[in-house]
Motif scaffolding. Structure first.
Motif, PDB file in Angstrom:
ATOM      1  N   SER B  93       0.842  -1.194   0.000  1.00 10.86           N
ATOM      2  CA  SER B  93       0.000   0.000   0.000  1.00 10.86           C
ATOM      3  C   SER B  93       0.878   1.245   0.000  1.00 10.86           C
ATOM      4  O   SER B  93       2.066   1.187   0.335  1.00 10.86           O
ATOM      5  CB  SER B  93      -0.938   0.020   1.202  1.00 10.86           C
ATOM      6  OG  SER B  93      -0.230   0.304   2.383  1.00 10.86           O
ATOM      7  N   SER B  98      -4.248   5.139  -2.549  1.00 13.76           N
ATOM      8  CA  SER B  98      -5.095   5.736  -1.505  1.00 13.76           C
ATOM      9  C   SER B  98      -4.942   4.980  -0.200  1.00 13.76           C
ATOM     10  O   SER B  98      -5.876   4.892   0.589  1.00 13.76           O
ATOM     11  CB  SER B  98      -6.568   5.757  -1.943  1.00 13.76           C
ATOM     12  OG  SER B  98      -6.725   6.493  -3.130  1.00 13.76           O
ATOM     13  N   TYR B  99      -3.761   4.402  -0.016  1.00 13.65           N
ATOM     14  CA  TYR B  99      -3.405   3.649   1.173  1.00 13.65           C
ATOM     15  C   TYR B  99      -4.235   2.389   1.367  1.00 13.65           C
ATOM     16  O   TYR B  99      -4.251   1.822   2.443  1.00 13.65           O
ATOM     17  CB  TYR B  99      -3.446   4.537   2.422  1.00 13.65           C
ATOM     18  CG  TYR B  99      -2.424   5.641   2.348  1.00 13.65           C
ATOM     19  CD1 TYR B  99      -2.793   6.940   2.025  1.00 13.65           C
ATOM     20  CD2 TYR B  99      -1.075   5.376   2.565  1.00 13.65           C
ATOM     21  CE1 TYR B  99      -1.845   7.947   1.944  1.00 13.65           C
ATOM     22  CE2 TYR B  99      -0.128   6.386   2.480  1.00 13.65           C
ATOM     23  CZ  TYR B  99      -0.522   7.665   2.173  1.00 13.65           C
ATOM     24  OH  TYR B  99       0.420   8.655   2.084  1.00 13.65           O
ATOM     25  N   LYS B 100      -4.900   1.939   0.300  1.00 13.54           N
ATOM     26  CA  LYS B 100      -5.600   0.649   0.398  1.00 13.54           C
ATOM     27  C   LYS B 100      -4.596  -0.458   0.123  1.00 13.54           C
ATOM     28  O   LYS B 100      -3.703  -0.320  -0.704  1.00 13.54           O
ATOM     29  CB  LYS B 100      -6.743   0.581  -0.600  1.00 13.54           C
ATOM     30  CG  LYS B 100      -7.847   1.606  -0.352  1.00 13.54           C
ATOM     31  CD  LYS B 100      -9.022   1.384  -1.261  1.00 13.54           C
ATOM     32  CE  LYS B 100      -8.696   1.636  -2.704  1.00 13.54           C
ATOM     33  NZ  LYS B 100      -8.558   3.071  -2.980  1.00 13.54           N
TER      34      LYS B 100
END
Lengths: 112, 113
Positions: B93, B98-100
């Motif tokens: 990530s 988007s930090y997913k």
């Protein structure tokens, strides 16, 4: 310590019937919550994630929807199930998006 | 650019041997790389994770090796045991996702007694 629960553990539903899967987290506040689907022998597909009550982001257009009525409760729903909705549904939580995610025990859904 | 490619799909190792699973990524903005272990019918469990500021992290028999220039990271299981038989997933990530967490496709490990 934190605990994540999912129910039911298994579910067999006919095509066209509604669906409601529930996930709750204990021992933490304002978690980020996630719904994944895992087809047999396959990887994890992110379906929805939520950073707060009422805030839902959808990753894949599909027959499913998600809601977060309370801080530590995440619900996956469908109005009419399709055969392709069969799979292993996993809920997860994290303190921050993009960091350690902790998974629940999962719900095995079979649509007949 | 969001993909994480994992290999091999399946792996058979003798008890006491070393299991090695590899992952590669393209997105240089990824900055968090966890490994998960999943037993049949159970949810994945976080095993070990690494960030790009170190090249190796060890926890017991499990070691992550990270090669930032090659954009690759791997899981090594030393002295593999039959109880290690499970499916292993790498993930990554970062800002660009988007930090997913972006998961690899998984490796099914069988350790023979």
């Amino acid at each position: 310590s934190q605990t994540i629960h999912q129910w039911p553990a298994t579910l067999v539903q006919p095509v066209g019937s509604p669906l409601s899967l529930e996930c709750t987290v204990e021992g933490t506040s304002n978690p980020n919550l996630y719904w994944y689907r895992q087809a047999a022998g396959r990887g994890l597909q992110l379906l929805f994630y939520s950073v707060g009550i009422g805030q839902i982001s959808s990753e894949v257009p599909q027959n499913l929807s998600a809601s977060r009525p309370q801080d530590r409760q995440f619900i996956l729903s469908s109005k009419k199930l399709l055969l392709s909705d069969s799979g292993f549904y996993l809920c997860a939580w994290s303190v921050r998006v993009g960091e350690e995610q902790y998974f629940g025990p999962g719900t095995r859904l079979t649509v007949t | 650019q969001q993909q994480v490619k994992q290999s091999p799909q399946s792996l058979i190792v003798q008890k006491g041997g070393i299991s090695i699973i590899n992952c590669a990524y393209e997105n240089t903005a990824f900055d968090y790389f966890p490994w998960y272990q999943q037993f049949p019918g159970k949810g994945p469990a976080l095993l070990i994770a690494i960030r790009p500021d170190v090249s190796e992290k060890k926890e017991g028999r499990f070691t992550i090796s990270f090669n930032k220039s090659a954009k690759q990271f791997s899981l090594h299981i030393m002295d593999s045991q039959p109880g290690d038989s499970a499916t292993y997933f790498c993930a990554a990530s970062g800002m660009d996702s988007s930090y997913k967490l972006i998961f690899g496709s998984g490796t099914r490990l069988l350790v023979r007694p």
